[in-house]
Design an enzyme around this catalytic site. Sequence first.
Site, PDB file in Angstrom:
ATOM      1  N   GLU A 132      28.172  62.443  20.569  1.00 22.43           N
ATOM      2  CA  GLU A 132      27.688  60.813  21.414  1.00 22.43           C
ATOM      3  C   GLU A 132      27.491  61.242  22.554  1.00 22.43           C
ATOM      4  O   GLU A 132      27.284  60.077  23.196  1.00 22.43           O
ATOM      5  CB  GLU A 132      28.407  60.054  20.660  1.00 22.43           C
ATOM      6  CG  GLU A 132      29.867  60.323  21.289  1.00 22.43           C
ATOM      7  CD  GLU A 132      30.578  59.209  20.769  1.00 22.43           C
ATOM      8  OE1 GLU A 132      30.586  57.592  21.451  1.00 22.43           O
ATOM      9  OE2 GLU A 132      31.610  59.381  20.331  1.00 22.43           O
ATOM     10  N   SER A 183      33.224  54.117  16.236  1.00 21.98           N
ATOM     11  CA  SER A 183      32.865  52.929  16.484  1.00 21.98           C
ATOM     12  C   SER A 183      31.326  51.808  16.593  1.00 21.98           C
ATOM     13  O   SER A 183      30.645  53.102  16.142  1.00 21.98           O
ATOM     14  CB  SER A 183      33.070  52.946  18.109  1.00 21.98           C
ATOM     15  OG  SER A 183      33.755  52.505  18.260  1.00 21.98           O
ATOM     16  N   THR A 236      41.887  57.254  29.520  1.00 21.90           N
ATOM     17  CA  THR A 236      41.698  57.824  28.248  1.00 21.90           C
ATOM     18  C   THR A 236      40.511  59.443  28.084  1.00 21.90           C
ATOM     19  O   THR A 236      40.794  59.147  27.253  1.00 21.90           O
ATOM     20  CB  THR A 236      41.658  56.360  27.035  1.00 21.90           C
ATOM     21  OG1 THR A 236      40.096  56.219  26.996  1.00 21.90           O
ATOM     22  CG2 THR A 236      42.537  55.549  27.187  1.00 21.90           C
ATOM     23  N   HIS A 287      41.643  60.029  13.610  1.00 22.54           N
ATOM     24  CA  HIS A 287      40.792  59.992  15.211  1.00 22.54           C
ATOM     25  C   HIS A 287      42.081  59.066  16.943  1.00 22.54           C
ATOM     26  O   HIS A 287      42.349  58.610  15.676  1.00 22.54           O
ATOM     27  CB  HIS A 287      39.602  59.262  14.566  1.00 22.54           C
ATOM     28  CG  HIS A 287      39.137  59.144  16.216  1.00 22.54           C
ATOM     29  ND1 HIS A 287      38.409  59.701  16.496  1.00 22.54           N
ATOM     30  CD2 HIS A 287      38.323  58.056  16.899  1.00 22.54           C
ATOM     31  CE1 HIS A 287      37.389  59.843  17.772  1.00 22.54           C
ATOM     32  NE2 HIS A 287      38.393  58.624  17.470  1.00 22.54           N
ATOM     33  N   CYS A 318      31.538  58.604  17.067  1.00 24.00           N
ATOM     34  CA  CYS A 318      32.807  59.908  17.179  1.00 24.00           C
ATOM     35  C   CYS A 318      32.922  59.750  15.370  1.00 24.00           C
ATOM     36  O   CYS A 318      33.144  60.936  15.241  1.00 24.00           O
ATOM     37  CB  CYS A 318      34.249  58.897  17.476  1.00 24.00           C
ATOM     38  SG  CYS A 318      34.370  58.742  19.360  1.00 24.00           S
TER      39      CYS A 318
HETATM   40  N1  COA Z   1      55.126  51.108  30.027  1.00 25.19           N
HETATM   41  C1  COA Z   1      55.450  51.336  28.810  1.00 25.19           C
HETATM   42  N2  COA Z   1      54.768  50.768  28.692  1.00 25.19           N
HETATM   43  C2  COA Z   1      53.594  50.278  28.819  1.00 25.19           C
HETATM   44  C3  COA Z   1      53.530  49.201  29.769  1.00 25.19           C
HETATM   45  C4  COA Z   1      54.891  49.862  30.943  1.00 25.19           C
HETATM   46  N3  COA Z   1      55.008  49.580  32.692  1.00 25.19           N
HETATM   47  N4  COA Z   1      52.755  48.642  30.793  1.00 25.19           N
HETATM   48  C5  COA Z   1      51.752  48.215  29.319  1.00 25.19           C
HETATM   49  N5  COA Z   1      52.652  48.819  28.123  1.00 25.19           N
HETATM   50  C6  COA Z   1      51.971  49.816  27.009  1.00 25.19           C
HETATM   51  C7  COA Z   1      51.513  48.021  26.443  1.00 25.19           C
HETATM   52  O1  COA Z   1      51.975  47.244  25.529  1.00 25.19           O
HETATM   53  C8  COA Z   1      50.289  48.643  25.581  1.00 25.19           C
HETATM   54  O2  COA Z   1      50.855  48.567  24.518  1.00 25.19           O
HETATM   55  P1  COA Z   1      51.067  48.395  22.847  1.00 25.19           P
HETATM   56  O3  COA Z   1      49.319  48.155  22.610  1.00 25.19           O
HETATM   57  O4  COA Z   1      51.830  49.544  21.496  1.00 25.19           O
HETATM   58  O5  COA Z   1      51.353  47.133  23.030  1.00 25.19           O
HETATM   59  C9  COA Z   1      50.058  49.861  26.377  1.00 25.19           C
HETATM   60  O6  COA Z   1      50.693  49.928  27.182  1.00 25.19           O
HETATM   61  C10 COA Z   1      48.739  49.312  26.710  1.00 25.19           C
HETATM   62  O7  COA Z   1      48.822  48.490  27.314  1.00 25.19           O
HETATM   63  P2  COA Z   1      48.027  47.494  27.683  1.00 25.19           P
HETATM   64  O8  COA Z   1      47.612  45.926  28.430  1.00 25.19           O
HETATM   65  O9  COA Z   1      47.118  47.070  25.732  1.00 25.19           O
HETATM   66  O10 COA Z   1      46.355  47.722  28.547  1.00 25.19           O
HETATM   67  P3  COA Z   1      44.775  48.002  29.132  1.00 25.19           P
HETATM   68  O11 COA Z   1      44.192  46.922  28.215  1.00 25.19           O
HETATM   69  O12 COA Z   1      44.968  48.392  30.593  1.00 25.19           O
HETATM   70  O13 COA Z   1      43.821  48.620  27.891  1.00 25.19           O
HETATM   71  C11 COA Z   1      43.157  50.214  25.788  1.00 25.19           C
HETATM   72  C12 COA Z   1      44.377  49.791  26.345  1.00 25.19           C
HETATM   73  C13 COA Z   1      43.492  51.058  24.340  1.00 25.19           C
HETATM   74  C14 COA Z   1      42.637  48.690  25.487  1.00 25.19           C
HETATM   75  C15 COA Z   1      42.344  50.633  26.936  1.00 25.19           C
HETATM   76  O14 COA Z   1      43.205  52.002  27.688  1.00 25.19           O
HETATM   77  C16 COA Z   1      40.790  51.250  26.194  1.00 25.19           C
HETATM   78  O15 COA Z   1      39.966  50.476  26.129  1.00 25.19           O
HETATM   79  N6  COA Z   1      40.204  52.467  25.358  1.00 25.19           N
HETATM   80  C17 COA Z   1      39.474  52.742  25.650  1.00 25.19           C
HETATM   81  C18 COA Z   1      39.539  52.625  23.954  1.00 25.19           C
HETATM   82  C19 COA Z   1      38.560  53.236  23.185  1.00 25.19           C
HETATM   83  O16 COA Z   1      38.309  54.437  23.210  1.00 25.19           O
HETATM   84  N7  COA Z   1      38.435  52.808  21.881  1.00 25.19           N
HETATM   85  C20 COA Z   1      37.505  53.020  20.560  1.00 25.19           C
HETATM   86  C21 COA Z   1      38.235  53.025  19.497  1.00 25.19           C
HETATM   87  S1  COA Z   1      38.179  54.733  18.762  1.00 25.19           S
END
Ligand code: COA
Length: 426
Positions: free
Chosen positions: A90, A327, A165, A247, A122
């Site tokens: 991609e 996606s 990520t 994945h 993906c």
């Molecule tokens: N210590 C430990 N864990 C913590 C923390 C801390 N201090 N602060 C937050 N966390 C945890 C949260 O609880 C959450 O875990 P959970 O999902 O098990 O509840 C995790 O860390 C992520 O926190 P969150 O607030 O959800 O992060 P975010 O809103 O900044 O973004 C994603 C997280 C995943 C949405 C973001 O990284 C993203 O968009 N990634 C790409 C996703 C992708 O590739 N999608 C394609 C699908 S294949």
Amino acid sequence: MSGNTYFNHAYAGIEAISIFVPNHYFPIEDLARVRGVDEEKFTIGLGCKKMSVLSPFEDPVTMAATAMKDLIRKSGISKDQIGCLVVGSESGVDESKPIAVYLHEMLGLEDNCRCFDIKNACYAGTAALRSAMSWAMTPASKGRKAVVITTDVAYYDLGSPGEPTQGAGACAMLIGTDPGVLSLDTANEAVHTNEVMDFWRPAYRNSAIVNGHYSLECYLEGLRKTWSLYRDMTSYRMKDYDYLLFHTPFPKMAWKAHNLIYKLEGGFKALGMTEEESFNTKVLPTLKAAQEMGNIYTSSIFAAITSLVEFHDMKPGMLLGVFSYGSGSSSEFISGTTGKAVKSWANRTGLSHYLSRRRKISYDDYVLYRAAYEQRMKDGYFVNHEPSDENPFVYLGIKNHKRLYSYTAQDSEDVKTIGLTKPLQG
Ligand code: COA
């Protein structure tokens, strides 16, 4: 047919596998520090450790070419035995010209080799694998092999939630009807398609846009549907699988995926293991590449295979469950059994080799290399870099709208350039 105790129908699959890891990585705790985020959010919350970062002379084509060069050398396949080359990516470098055709030239394949790319987020890697297996099983292949390449650069906007990520890398696999590494179930099809805007990259952008939390829900819905479909078709249950490969856009996603299946299968009462014991046994060993490299999109599940094969005591006849998600969205669950040659790939996929030779970079270099990546898609970008044993394929830049690569020819010591107008042989 040895090594396959599960499938009693025609099958095909992976005969050899190699992975390429870029030259540099940026540690996730350094990113947390500069972004002012609690390190544990990235390392525990998302499960990330390091992200691969490209050098200014690397791109999806150079990564793919290196993985393929390694594959040819390690498998000992002669080039006239490769009749089909399918690239899943991609991170296309051109809206029209396929990456596969650049690779065809760089690796010196025969001109009667079928070459094409598949784009499908993906999921494109699995689509490429399915397509190559079908080709290998037709009489038209005349016993020749196919090669599947997956190659991607997973970059998001700096400072965005997706940034921790990020990653990059490529895998190469030899596909045929004597699958010594992994034979795949070709008789059952558990797929799910659902139009969603969870993650996309408009043609005018180098980095993707992601509706992160929604994308995780879309992923889990695809898993729930395809798992149930496959289970009903085959009657395989979670306890039957030695390993489950999911994945992995970030390692914690594999934990979420595992826990969904664990619950669907009845939890501790049915499985006799806690959630954590089950995850540590069936999933954690598959995550080494994802933790070390970050998200590698189409290569994700194949990198999970290399993680297992490279570092773990694999035996013929083990049952693997593989979930692929792209996606947009496309999902598939498929099973595979390890073949008689699986052990011989321990320490040979390239994973430990490339991880041990790469270098850590500073935040300033990370920003510099990221900026170069934005620039390298523009006409006039040019890098002065020679191919070497360490980096046999070099992306030089774009001149007159033509992408230029430099590499050492396979049949001589000559350094060749590809991308210029080529005289035809008639
Ligand atoms: N210590 C430990 N864990 C913590 C923390 C801390 N201090 N602060 C937050 N966390 C945890 C949260 O609880 C959450 O875990 P959970 O999902 O098990 O509840 C995790 O860390 C992520 O926190 P969150 O607030 O959800 O992060 P975010 O809103 O900044 O973004 C994603 C997280 C995943 C949405 C973001 O990284 C993203 O968009 N990634 C790409 C996703 C992708 O590739 N999608 C394609 C699908 S294949």
